[in-house]
Design an enzyme around this catalytic site. Structure first.
Site, short mmCIF file in Angstrom:
data_model
loop_
_atom_site.label_atom_id
_atom_site.label_comp_id
_atom_site.label_asym_id
_atom_site.label_seq_id
_atom_site.Cartn_x
_atom_site.Cartn_y
_atom_site.Cartn_z
N GLN A 283 35.78 34.98 44.47
CA GLN A 283 35.43 33.67 44.99
C GLN A 283 36.21 33.33 46.25
O GLN A 283 36.63 32.19 46.47
CB GLN A 283 35.61 32.58 43.92
CG GLN A 283 34.43 32.50 42.98
CD GLN A 283 34.31 31.17 42.27
OE1 GLN A 283 35.18 30.31 42.34
NE2 GLN A 283 33.21 30.98 41.58
N SER A 285 36.22 32.64 50.32
CA SER A 285 35.26 31.86 51.11
C SER A 285 34.43 32.79 52.00
O SER A 285 34.34 32.61 53.22
CB SER A 285 36.00 30.82 51.95
OG SER A 285 36.62 29.86 51.12
N ALA A 286 33.79 33.76 51.35
CA ALA A 286 33.02 34.76 52.08
C ALA A 286 31.74 34.19 52.66
O ALA A 286 31.09 34.84 53.50
CB ALA A 286 32.70 35.95 51.17
N CYS A 430 31.08 18.53 31.70
CA CYS A 430 30.63 19.23 30.52
C CYS A 430 29.14 19.49 30.65
O CYS A 430 28.41 18.63 31.11
CB CYS A 430 31.00 18.42 29.30
SG CYS A 430 29.84 17.85 28.21
#
Length: 571
Positions: A283, A285-286, A430
């Site tokens: 994850q 910041s590609a 949730c």
């Protein structure tokens, strides 16, 4: 809800009241959301938008409040400090028959509407398809004509790292059920990126029972995750980190370690040492090769300097580094690691950088999340405008009583109440489905009306939801009927929520995966205890998840078609 005192704007000297408010709560770069039952705006819908806008930019939540950046590289809540101030001023004076228009972080006008219409209409980063590139966007951004809204940065419903926590937990848990008999003890999860979104990974992994190693080149991001309780330990040395990780994995301990370093370099070392993760994802910041990802071979300081001096050289080095990074992930996959893309467009840019086999790595939505989308389930979130954590506790307990049969939800709420630290205004997330969201929203409005919570509650969601996004490399990857790139669906979602009476709505381009690769809609609605709110909540919290069932039923998913029948959504 009865106000405990008059709005500041009802006072004789309104201009003075506005200036006092700005100096107290919105003096750039220090943004502070008001708390408690007192109105500052003229009505609670506008007050809710005001508080959430300031919450997005508060130091507890935003990655770089001085740049108005909330998360995701350059994901902003407003275009300039002047625009941020003007947004605050306009929200303070907005009437119940007006709606404020925001164009890529800039307030551009007010229109006539009505009390059950959205108070704010937001459009961020949208470009005509032929011009939907980072290059064209960056030209506009440099000229002050646009900003990048990401998903919940520019739609004012980011709640910190918690915002993606349950989705990440659901993904790891589903991976564990499929590959490891539902038991992630003695299993190692490895990932890169510990920023605003990636920072949820360590806590999600340990809540699922795994040992976690996360890598980020920026030590400040790792420190922030430790300070907020999302991460257990920080390490500056590969060998030290691996001693901790391997010992915890051997003992079956749910421990998380954040290693300062370049994820590509760390994967290379793991391969050399023949340490193969059980689960591997990413994850970083590609999604943004210039302002997000940090190339191999550069320190953080060198990377920041190169971004400014030669962005095209920076991009070329990013693409090459992503290809190298994904190459190591593919080798891990060949050696037995359960490897998946976590929706940051890493595969696409790795392919551009020369890794032809990048898409042999599957995406997380078709692998693990789509069955939930077919039930209209997704990331339902809410925020206590009182600022009192006790109000979240009240809502948690009320939901447990409302859905006693939903043991999965109850277990999640119990874990979250013990392990999740709030950032900014107290909030909760949730995953709830069709039917459940409407019941929850009406319950929350009742809690406000009866004074069981101290101020109204804001209900929203991520743009990553069952029927609000078109993103062929993430949420809509590999659709059964091949409709991955059809973006009529998020537009229909936007219009349905406008028609239903959401408090503010948004439509963005490029969130999550970058410019040219996604379009998506956001929705937020306030429960203020009023009968008006009851009417709006019934419509919006029915319509919003219904779009997910419509979308997936139309694509041929039998579970969605069955749910359409179950909920009376067939035509």
């Amino acid at each position: 809800m009865q106000n405990s005192s008059l709005s500041a704007l009802a006072q004789p000297d309104a201009a003075s009241a506005i200036e006092d408010f700005v100096q107290t709560y919105a003096a750039h770069p220090v943004y502070i959301p008001p708390r408690g039952p007192r109105l500052h705006a003229k009505n609670w819908p506008a007050e809710a938008a005001l508080r959430m806008f300031l919450n997005n930019l508060s130091n507890d939540v935003a990655e770089k409040p001085e740049e108005l950046v909330v998360y995701g590289g350059i994901g902003q809540a407003a275009r300039t400090p002047q625009d941020a101030r003007k947004i605050v001023e306009l929200l303070l004076t907005l009437e119940e028959d007006e709606s404020l228009l925001i164009q890529s972080g800039k307030p551009v006008g007010k229109i006539r509407s009505h009390a059950e219409a959205p108070r704010v209409l937001i459009a961020n980063s949208n470009l005509v398809p032929r011009w939907s590139t980072w290059e064209h966007f960056n030209q506009l951004r440099e000229r002050g004509l646009m900003m990048y809204g990401q998903m919940t940065a520019g739609s004012w419903i980011y709640i910190g790292t918690q915002g993606i926590l349950q989705g990440t937990y659901e993904t790891f848990a589903a991976c564990g059920r499929r590959h490891y008999n539902g038991d992630l003890r003695h299993k190692l999860v490895v990932s890169g990126g510990l920023g605003g979104m990636g920072g949820a990974q360590p806590l999600a992994a340990t809540m699922a029972g795994a040992t976690f190693l996360g890598v980020d080149i920026d030590p400040e991001r790792i420190k922030k995750r430790v300070e907020t309780g999302y991460l257990d330990h920080i390490s500056y040395d590969y060998h030290h980190a691996m001693r901790l990780v391997l010992a915890a994995r051997h003992k079956g301990e749910a421990v998380s370690i954040g290693l300062v370093g370049n994820i590509g370099d760390v994967l290379e070392k793991l391969l050399e040492d023949e340490i193969i993760p059980d689960i591997l994802t990413d994850q970083t910041s590609a999604h943004d090769p210039i302002n997000g990802y940090v190339p191999h071979g550069l320190t953080l300081e060198e990377a920041l300097a190169l971004r400014q001096s030669d962005p095209q050289e920076y991009k070329a080095r990013s693409l090459q580094s992503m290809a190298r990074h994904v190459g190591y992930m593919l080798e891990m996959q060949r050696r037995g690691s359960c490897t998946f893309d976590y929706g940051n467009n890493l595969r696409e840019y790795a392919q551009q950088g020369g890794e032809a086999n990048a898409f042999q790595i599957p995406g997380f939505v078709p692998e693990y999340i789509r069955p939930l989308f077919c039930e209209g389930k997704g990331p339902f979130r809410w925020v206590a405008l009182s600022g009192d954590p006790e109000d979240i506790k009240v809502t948690d307990e009320a939901l447990k009583q409302l859905f006693p049969e939903n043991t999965h939800m109850i277990g999640w709420l119990n874990e979250a109440s013990l392990k999740v630290s709030f950032q900014g205004l107290p909030s909760r997330i949730c995953w709830l489905g069709m039917g459940e969201r409407e019941k929850a929203g009406l319950l929350f409005n009742q809690l406000v009306r009866e004074g069981k919570v101290k101020a109204p509650l804001v209900i929203g969601r991520d743009h990553l939801d069952c029927g609000s996004v078109a993103s062929p490399y993430r949420e809509t990857e590999g659709m059964k009927d091949g409709s991955d790139a059809v973006s009529d669906w998020p537009l229909l979602n936007l219009m349905a929520n406008a028609s239903g009476g959401a408090t503010w709505i948004s439509f963005h381009h490029g969130g999550g995966v970058g410019m040219g690769f996604s379009q998506h809609a956001g929705m937020v609605i306030v429960a203020d205890g009023s009968e008006r709110a009851d009417r709006c909540l019934r419509r919006v919290l029915h319509n919003d998840p219904a779009l997910g069932i419509f979308r997936h039923a139309d694509a041929g998913y039998e579970t969605a078609q069955q749910n359409a029948v179950k909920h009376g959504l067939t035509i």
